[in-house]
Design a protein around this motif. Structure first.
Motif: not given
Length: 211
Positions: A61-89
């Motif tokens: 799920y975290m592998d945003c571009d589906g290349d089989g690797k988790l890179r910095i931008n993947d982690v950032i993208s997922v973390s930003q989405w999670i932060m938007l979903m939570l009232k309490d970060k």
């Protein structure tokens, strides 16, 4: 698309690890600002999506571009989405496998959809309260077991209260073998319905030809 920014306004806390200064993540706010962290401060720049202690499904799920690797931008993208979903970060740091759906940020459009989906899952499972767990979302069959309409394009006996229609569906499932509905029951999709009625028409035509 790059998510990394060169903003340096956020104040980071550091810790010495093996003689190297590393950022210490102390709060959800730290995670929310990961895009501002210099890539040189990341301990790992890439890792595979399999073979780690984290569940492979989560990594995929975290592998945003589906290349089989988790890179910095993947982690950032997922973390930003999670932060938007939570009232309490800070909830992200608790490491819990469940969440109270009232902690979902419904001011965000996606958060509102997430809240509605989580609430529907709890209702479908017949669970009381507002806490949903990872295991609650894992069994798709259980989630849809008691639903009449679940959006998969398959109808079952439970899809109608009409006795004649129930009998027709049962007959069609029996003769075509049916297809599995999300609820786990056998049902009919559009292709099987067309095939069933075509076979009926062919049978009627054959009977009429014999008379």
């Amino acid at each position: 698309m790059s998510f990394i920014t060169k903003e340096k306004k956020y104040k980071w806390n550091f810790v010495n690890v093996g003689g190297s200064a590393r950022v210490r993540i102390n709060s959800g706010e730290d995670i929310a600002h990961l895009a501002e962290l210099d890539p040189k401060m990341w301990t790992v720049l890439s890792c595979p999506t399999t073979g780690l202690e984290i569940d492979d499904k989560s990594l995929k799920y975290m592998d945003c571009d589906g290349d089989g690797k988790l890179r910095i931008n993947d982690v950032i993208s997922v973390s930003q989405w999670i932060m938007l979903m939570l009232k309490d970060k800070d909830l992200i740091l608790k490491g819990s496998n469940s969440i109270d759906i009232n902690d979902i940020n419904t001011d965000d459009a996606n958060g509102k959809k997430l809240f509605s989906s989580a609430k529907q899952i709890l209702e479908n499972l017949g669970k009381e309260g507002t806490v949903i767990s990872l295991s609650d979302t894992a069994d798709i069959t259980a989630i849809f077991a008691k639903t009449r309409f679940n959006g998969d394009g398959v109808i079952t006996e439970a899809s109608t209260d009409d006795a004649d229609l129930k009998a027709t569906i049962t007959a069609a499932v029996t003769t075509t073998a049916g297809v599995a509905d999300r609820s786990g029951a056998q049902g009919l999709n559009a292709e099987l319905i067309e095939s069933f009625y075509k076979n009926l028409n062919d049978y009627v035509a054959w009977c009429d030809a014999k008379v």
